[in-house]
Write a protein that holds these residues in place. Sequence first.
Motif, PDB file in Angstrom:
ATOM      1  N   PRO A  97      12.310  -1.493   0.595  1.00  0.00           N
ATOM      2  CA  PRO A  97      11.643  -1.366  -0.705  1.00  0.00           C
ATOM      3  C   PRO A  97      12.123  -2.370  -1.737  1.00  0.00           C
ATOM      4  O   PRO A  97      11.362  -2.775  -2.609  1.00  0.00           O
ATOM      5  N   GLY A  98      13.364  -2.815  -1.665  1.00  0.00           N
ATOM      6  CA  GLY A  98      13.883  -3.779  -2.635  1.00  0.00           C
ATOM      7  C   GLY A  98      13.167  -5.121  -2.600  1.00  0.00           C
ATOM      8  O   GLY A  98      13.193  -5.885  -3.556  1.00  0.00           O
ATOM      9  N   THR A  99      12.458  -5.401  -1.510  1.00  0.00           N
ATOM     10  CA  THR A  99      11.773  -6.687  -1.385  1.00  0.00           C
ATOM     11  C   THR A  99      10.585  -6.791  -2.328  1.00  0.00           C
ATOM     12  O   THR A  99      10.115  -7.889  -2.607  1.00  0.00           O
TER      13      THR A  99
ATOM     14  N   ASN B 127       0.812  -1.221   0.000  1.00  0.00           N
ATOM     15  CA  ASN B 127       0.000   0.000   0.000  1.00  0.00           C
ATOM     16  C   ASN B 127       0.845   1.270   0.000  1.00  0.00           C
ATOM     17  O   ASN B 127       0.512   2.261   0.651  1.00  0.00           O
ATOM     18  N   VAL B 128       1.937   1.235  -0.732  1.00  0.00           N
ATOM     19  CA  VAL B 128       2.783   2.426  -0.830  1.00  0.00           C
ATOM     20  C   VAL B 128       2.027   3.522  -1.575  1.00  0.00           C
ATOM     21  O   VAL B 128       1.382   3.260  -2.588  1.00  0.00           O
ATOM     22  N   ASN B 129       2.120   4.738  -1.084  1.00  0.00           N
ATOM     23  CA  ASN B 129       1.455   5.888  -1.708  1.00  0.00           C
ATOM     24  C   ASN B 129       2.256   6.308  -2.946  1.00  0.00           C
ATOM     25  O   ASN B 129       3.033   7.270  -2.911  1.00  0.00           O
TER      26      ASN B 129
ATOM     27  N   ALA C 188      10.288  11.959  -0.895  1.00  0.00           N
ATOM     28  CA  ALA C 188       9.718  10.825  -1.630  1.00  0.00           C
ATOM     29  C   ALA C 188      10.143   9.516  -0.983  1.00  0.00           C
ATOM     30  O   ALA C 188       9.334   8.590  -0.800  1.00  0.00           O
ATOM     31  N   MET C 189      11.406   9.452  -0.614  1.00  0.00           N
ATOM     32  CA  MET C 189      11.903   8.236   0.034  1.00  0.00           C
ATOM     33  C   MET C 189      11.226   8.029   1.390  1.00  0.00           C
ATOM     34  O   MET C 189      10.925   6.894   1.770  1.00  0.00           O
TER      35      MET C 189
ATOM     36  N   TYR D  14       4.727   9.679  -3.732  1.00  0.00           N
ATOM     37  CA  TYR D  14       6.178   9.731  -3.939  1.00  0.00           C
ATOM     38  C   TYR D  14       6.542  10.111  -5.371  1.00  0.00           C
ATOM     39  O   TYR D  14       7.544  10.777  -5.596  1.00  0.00           O
ATOM     40  N   VAL D  15       5.717   9.736  -6.340  1.00  0.00           N
ATOM     41  CA  VAL D  15       6.005  10.141  -7.721  1.00  0.00           C
ATOM     42  C   VAL D  15       5.862  11.662  -7.869  1.00  0.00           C
ATOM     43  O   VAL D  15       6.678  12.319  -8.527  1.00  0.00           O
TER      44      VAL D  15
END
Length: 124
Positions: free
Chosen positions: A118-120, A89-91, A107-108, A95-96
């Motif tokens: 986040p790499g997962t 559920n990342v917004n 953004a990060m 962030y874009v």
Amino acid sequence: MTLTDINQISGEEGRFTVNLTKKARFIDMDKCTGCGDCAEVCPIGMVDEFNQGLNDRKATFKPYAQAFPGAYTISKLDTAPCTVTCPANVNACGYVSLISQGRFKEAMEVIMDVLPLPGTLSSL
Ligand code: SF4
């Protein structure tokens, strides 16, 4: 009643029934001073309906300078489809938008708020 639509009025003189839809403001009116700082940093741009779409406004806004009460509100139609389908559920819209303004650290922070690794979720 502010931010409220009248859906239906029925009845007769002296005894009306009114059906209303009160929209969420997403900002606490008791605490908002109307300073506008939130609109200055808001990364989401939208069409300004009050000016018939002739200019843009931010998602955090006050419809017009003389609006009463002077509290700001946030345009929030729904959750973006990319956020709904994201396993974490990342917004993504948030962030874009921040990246488009060169606000990379913020953004990060939006990503890391719900996804500390986040790499997962990357397919690469
Ligand atoms: S205008 Fe925005 S930043 Fe200022 S008090 Fe209201 S919500 Fe907070």
